[in-house]
Design an enzyme around this catalytic site. Structure first.
Site, PDB file in Angstrom:
ATOM      1  N   ALA A  14       0.822  -1.207   0.000  1.00 43.97           N
ATOM      2  CA  ALA A  14       0.000   0.000   0.000  1.00 43.97           C
ATOM      3  C   ALA A  14       0.857   1.257   0.000  1.00 43.97           C
ATOM      4  CB  ALA A  14      -0.939  -0.007   1.202  1.00 43.97           C
ATOM      5  N   GLU A  27     -17.364   9.295  -1.256  1.00 41.54           N
ATOM      6  CA  GLU A  27     -17.855   8.523  -2.397  1.00 41.54           C
ATOM      7  C   GLU A  27     -18.997   7.602  -1.964  1.00 41.54           C
ATOM      8  OE1 GLU A  27     -16.386   5.004  -5.498  1.00 41.54           O
ATOM      9  OE2 GLU A  27     -14.901   6.160  -4.374  1.00 41.54           O
TER      10      GLU A  27
END
Length: 381
Positions: free
Chosen positions: A179, A244
Site C-alpha cells: 500500500a 464517495e
C-alpha cells in the site's frame, strides 16, 4: 417526518437543477440509453448553470463552498428522474476532492476551470480485471524515469471512461512496497499509449459510459502527480472513500423514494377484481414496510451529510450508510416491480429500468460484504 436538511439557497438550487433536468435530460435520456453515452454538450450546459465543482476556489471558476448538500441536490434530482447516464456524481463527489485538495497551484490553473465549466470531464481508475474492492491488489505501474512516470497496465469498469479528459489513475510507483507504494497520477486525453477499450455492455445504467482503459508505456509528467510525494495514494484514497460511499447512499435513497412514489400512484389506479390493487391488505402492508425502511434510511443519510459537512463522517459511518441504503434500494425497487405485475417486466415502465439500474449499487464503491467487514473490524475483535 419533516426533512430539515436544506436551507433556502439549496431549495432554489434544486429548482435550477429540476428545470435543467426537464429541459436538457429527460426528453433525451432514452436515446442516450441506446447510444451508450451522454453527449459532451450536456456537461457544458450543466457547467454553465454552476452544477460542478462547488468546492473549487472562486479564482478557478468555482463557488469555494464546501457544502455537500449542493452535491446531494444534484444526485437526488438525477435519481428521481432515473437519469443514471449522467456521471455528474463521479465528477463532483468522487474526483473533485482529489483535484481540489491534492493539487498544487499550477495543476489547479490547468484543470479546475475546465472541471467547473464541464469542458474537462473526469474519471478515476481504480478497478482492474484482477482487483476490485481490494485496492492493494492493483498491478498497474507508474515507474519513474526522470521527470516522467511510465505507466503500464489496465483498468476496467471506469465510469465516464469514454468521455473522460482527465483520469486519476491509481498505480504502483513501488510495486514491492504494498500500500505504501501506491501513487495517484493524472493521465490526460491524447497522451501517447493511453487507449480506451470498449464501452462495456452492462445490465443497467446503459447511458453511462463505462469503459476499459489501457496504458502502454504512457509517459506522464511528474507534474501530474497528486500530492507532493510518491507512495501517498492509498492514504489519499482511504480519506476520500467515505464521501464517495455517501454519494452512493444519497442516490440509493432518492431512487427508492422515486420508485415508491410511482408505485403508490400505480396502485391507486390499477384495477384488479373490480377495485384498485392498493385497496388489498397485502399491497398496503408491502407499501407500509417499504415506506418505513426508506424514510429511516433517508434520515440516517441526512445525518451523514451533516457529519461530512462538519468533518466528522467516519469510514465506518459511511460504510453503514452505503451497504444499508443500497440493500434497501434493491429491495424496495424489486418489491415495487412485483406490485406492477407483468407491466413491471416491460422496459417502457420506469420501474423496470430502475430495477436494472439499481443492481450495481451494492457492488461498486465497495461491495456490501466489504462494507460489513469495515464495520466489523471497528469492534476490535
Amino acid at each position: 417526518m419533516q426533512r430539515d436538511l436544506f436551507d433556502e439557497e439549496h431549495l432554489l438550487f434544486r429548482e435550477t437543477v429540476r428545470a435543467f433536468m426537464a429541459r436538457e435530460v429527460v426528453p433525451h435520456h432514452a436515446r442516450w440509453e441506446q447510444d451508450g453515452v451522454v453527449p459532451r454538450e450536456v456537461w457544458k450546459k450543466a457547467g454553465e448553470l454552476g452544477m460542478f465543482g462547488f468546492s473549487v476556489p472562486e479564482e478557478h471558476g468555482g463557488s469555494g463552498i464546501r457544502d455537500f448538500r449542493y452535491n446531494a441536490v444534484i444526485v437526488e434530482e438525477l435519481m428521481r428522474n432515473n437519469a443514471t447516464g449522467l456521471g455528474f456524481s463521479l465528477h463532483n463527489d468522487v474526483v473533485a476532492p482529489y483535484l481540489v485538495d491534492l493539487t498544487d497551484d499550477e495543476q489547479r490553473r490547468r484543470w479546475l476551470p475546465g472541471f467547473v465549466s464541464g469542458e474537462l470531464i473526469t474519471a478515476i481508475a481504480m478497478s482492474e480485471p484482477g482487483a476490485g474492492s481490494d485496492l492493494q491488489g492493483i498491478r498497474t505501474t507508474a515507474i519513474r524515469e526522470g521527470d516522467h512516470y511510465v505507466v503500464n497496465g489496465q483498468k476496467t469498469f471506469i465510469t465516464n471512461g469514454i468521455n473522460a479528459d482527465l483520469v486519476v489513475v491509481v498505480a504502483k510507483t513501488d510495486p514491492e512496497a504494498g500500500a505504501r507504494g501506491t501513487t495517484l497520477v493524472v493521465v490526460e486525453r491524447g497522451m501517447e499509449g493511453f487507449e480506451r477499450g470498449r464501452n462495456l455492455d452492462k445490465i443497467g445504467m446503459k447511458a453511462q459510459d463505462t469503459a476499459e482503459l489501457f496504458f502502454d508505456n504512457v509517459r506522464v509528467p511528474v507534474a501530474n502527480r497528486l500530492g507532493p510525494n510518491d507512495g501517498e495514494g492509498f492514504v489519499q484514497l482511504m480519506n476520500n472513500l467515505p464521501q464517495e460511499r455517501l454519494s452512493i447512499a444519497v442516490a440509493a435513497v432518492a431512487a427508492a423514494e422515486g420508485v415508491l412514489e410511482q408505485t403508490i400512484e400505480y396502485c391507486r389506479t390499477r384495477q384488479a377484481f373490480g377495485r384498485s390493487i392498493g385497496s388489498f391488505q397485502n399491497t398496503r402492508f408491502v407499501l407500509a414496510e417499504l415506506a418505513t425502511e426508506t424514510e429511516i434510511a433517508r434520515h440516517y443519510v441526512d445525518q451523514c451529510i451533516r457529519a461530512l459537512n462538519a468533518g466528522q463522517l467516519t469510514a465506518v459511518d459511511a460504510a453503514k450508510a452505503k451497504w444499508w441504503t443500497t440493500e434497501v434500494q434493491t429491495k424496495v425497487i424489486d418489491r415495487c416491480l412485483q406490485l406492477h405485475g407483468g407491466y413491471g417486466y416491460m422496459t417502457e415502465y420506469p420501474v423496470a429500468k430502475a430495477w436494472m439500474d439499481s443492481r450495481v449499487q451494492t457492488i461498486y464503491g465497495g461491495t456490501t460484504e466489504i462494507m460489513k467487514e469495515i464495520i466489523g473490524r471497528s469492534f476490535g475483535f
